[in-house]
Scaffold this motif. Structure first.
Motif, PDB file in Angstrom:
ATOM      1  N   UNK A   1      -6.564   8.486 -10.759  1.00  0.00           N
ATOM      2  CA  UNK A   1      -6.286   7.571 -11.856  1.00  0.00           C
ATOM      3  C   UNK A   1      -6.802   6.173 -11.521  1.00  0.00           C
ATOM      4  N   UNK A   2      -7.019   5.386 -12.539  1.00  0.00           N
ATOM      5  CA  UNK A   2      -7.581   4.048 -12.345  1.00  0.00           C
ATOM      6  C   UNK A   2      -6.680   3.157 -11.502  1.00  0.00           C
ATOM      7  N   UNK A   3      -5.361   3.387 -11.560  1.00  0.00           N
ATOM      8  CA  UNK A   3      -4.434   2.530 -10.816  1.00  0.00           C
ATOM      9  C   UNK A   3      -4.135   3.052  -9.415  1.00  0.00           C
ATOM     10  N   UNK A   4      -4.797   4.124  -8.996  1.00  0.00           N
ATOM     11  CA  UNK A   4      -4.609   4.655  -7.650  1.00  0.00           C
ATOM     12  C   UNK A   4      -5.342   3.759  -6.661  1.00  0.00           C
ATOM     13  N   UNK A   5      -4.647   3.202  -5.659  1.00  0.00           N
ATOM     14  CA  UNK A   5      -5.311   2.319  -4.689  1.00  0.00           C
ATOM     15  C   UNK A   5      -6.512   2.967  -3.996  1.00  0.00           C
ATOM     16  N   UNK A   6      -6.571   4.304  -3.987  1.00  0.00           N
ATOM     17  CA  UNK A   6      -7.667   4.981  -3.302  1.00  0.00           C
ATOM     18  C   UNK A   6      -9.015   4.727  -3.984  1.00  0.00           C
ATOM     19  N   UNK A   7      -8.979   4.351  -5.268  1.00  0.00           N
ATOM     20  CA  UNK A   7     -10.228   4.216  -6.010  1.00  0.00           C
ATOM     21  C   UNK A   7     -11.096   3.068  -5.489  1.00  0.00           C
ATOM     22  N   UNK A   8     -10.496   2.009  -4.991  1.00  0.00           N
ATOM     23  CA  UNK A   8     -11.306   0.892  -4.482  1.00  0.00           C
ATOM     24  C   UNK A   8     -12.089   1.316  -3.255  1.00  0.00           C
TER      25      UNK A   8
ATOM     26  N   UNK B   1       0.466   8.770  -3.386  1.00  0.00           N
ATOM     27  CA  UNK B   1       1.521   7.772  -3.222  1.00  0.00           C
ATOM     28  C   UNK B   1       1.407   7.087  -1.855  1.00  0.00           C
ATOM     29  N   UNK B   2       2.325   6.166  -1.576  1.00  0.00           N
ATOM     30  CA  UNK B   2       2.259   5.366  -0.356  1.00  0.00           C
ATOM     31  C   UNK B   2       2.380   6.208   0.910  1.00  0.00           C
ATOM     32  N   UNK B   3       2.985   7.385   0.797  1.00  0.00           N
ATOM     33  CA  UNK B   3       3.131   8.261   1.968  1.00  0.00           C
ATOM     34  C   UNK B   3       1.977   9.257   2.099  1.00  0.00           C
ATOM     35  N   UNK B   4       1.022   9.170   1.184  1.00  0.00           N
ATOM     36  CA  UNK B   4      -0.120  10.071   1.243  1.00  0.00           C
ATOM     37  C   UNK B   4       0.075  11.375   0.502  1.00  0.00           C
ATOM     38  N   UNK B   5       1.139  11.482  -0.284  1.00  0.00           N
ATOM     39  CA  UNK B   5       1.390  12.697  -1.045  1.00  0.00           C
ATOM     40  C   UNK B   5       0.593  12.683  -2.349  1.00  0.00           C
ATOM     41  N   UNK B   6       0.040  13.835  -2.717  1.00  0.00           N
ATOM     42  CA  UNK B   6      -0.678  13.958  -3.981  1.00  0.00           C
ATOM     43  C   UNK B   6       0.327  14.169  -5.106  1.00  0.00           C
ATOM     44  N   UNK B   7       0.296  13.296  -6.088  1.00  0.00           N
ATOM     45  CA  UNK B   7       1.184  13.398  -7.244  1.00  0.00           C
ATOM     46  C   UNK B   7       0.356  13.856  -8.439  1.00  0.00           C
TER      47      UNK B   7
END
Length: 226
Positions: A138-145, A184-190
């Motif tokens: 998703x666009x708001x997922x920190x991983x995208x940057x 999420x912050x713990x690395x879990x895929x939601x």
């Protein structure tokens, strides 16, 4: 910037997905339509549909002592299509923050030593490149940057710039899945619920809009008018 017509110019649109009914294939067709509307002749290269073999072989193994090596007939046919193009647009799903194996193999076999690099005057100099990567995040997922930075470094700098392209840009298209996905912050895929009905239509209308904007911005940088 002085605007000019793109009449008689060619765009090579490279599709790297195994399904013709995929969102990737849809995005490639829409992008090809925008390029045609801007006056380009479009050469649509569907790597899977054309049966391209991404595996490096002896015939296409670079010979560092001979930049004039005659590569395989298949590689030379694809080299000609790249040479004939003024712009190259690659449309692909993002796998492991990179391109799919078939697209990487196409670059390995076709963008070869003596052709795409290894010359004081690069044969691909002056061409322009647009990479459209579809990501499930998703666009708001920190991983995208981090994903965007990784793609830009590898594709713009590691490939296009190295091969003499005048300009290369990455368009990262997030929210490509019907189920929203984020880490999420713990690395879990939601993974959220499937988007349906009017919400689904709105999501993909927005996706089409963002893809179109990447293409139009790319063309605007060329000074091209439809």
């Amino acid at each position: 910037m002085t605007q000019h017509s793109s009449q008689d110019r060619t765009a090579l649109v490279v599709v790297a997905h195994h399904r013709a009914d995929s969102l990737t294939a849809h995005t490639a067709r829409r992008s090809a339509d925008r390029l045609e509307a801007a006056g380009y002749r479009v050469d649509l290269l569907d790597l899977h549909a054309e049966g391209f073999d991404p595996r490096m072989n002896t015939a296409d193994q670079p010979d560092w002592g001979d930049r004039e090596k005659a590569y395989s007939d298949e590689a030379h046919a694809h080299m000609r299509r790249v040479l004939d193009a003024d712009v190259v647009v690659a449309v692909f799903p993002v796998y492991w923050q990179s391109v799919p194996a078939i697209l990487k193999g196409w670059i390995d076999r076709v963008w070869n030593y003596g052709f795409a690099y290894g010359r004081s005057k690069p044969r691909l100099a002056g061409k322009r490149m647009l990479w459209l990567g579809l990501a499930g995040a998703t666009a708001d997922d920190p991983i995208t940057e981090g994903m965007r930075s990784h793609l830009e470094a590898g594709l713009n700098e590691g490939i296009a710039y190295y091969c003499g392209f005048a300009h290369s840009t990455v368009g990262l298209l997030t929210d490509a899945e019907e189920r929203p996905q984020r880490i999420d912050a713990e690395g879990n895929l939601l993974v959220g619920d499937v988007v349906t009905g009017a919400e689904r239509e709105a999501q993909y209308a927005d996706f089409d809009r963002r893809a179109r904007e990447f293409v139009e911005k790319f063309l605007a940088a060329e000074g091209v008018t439809a």
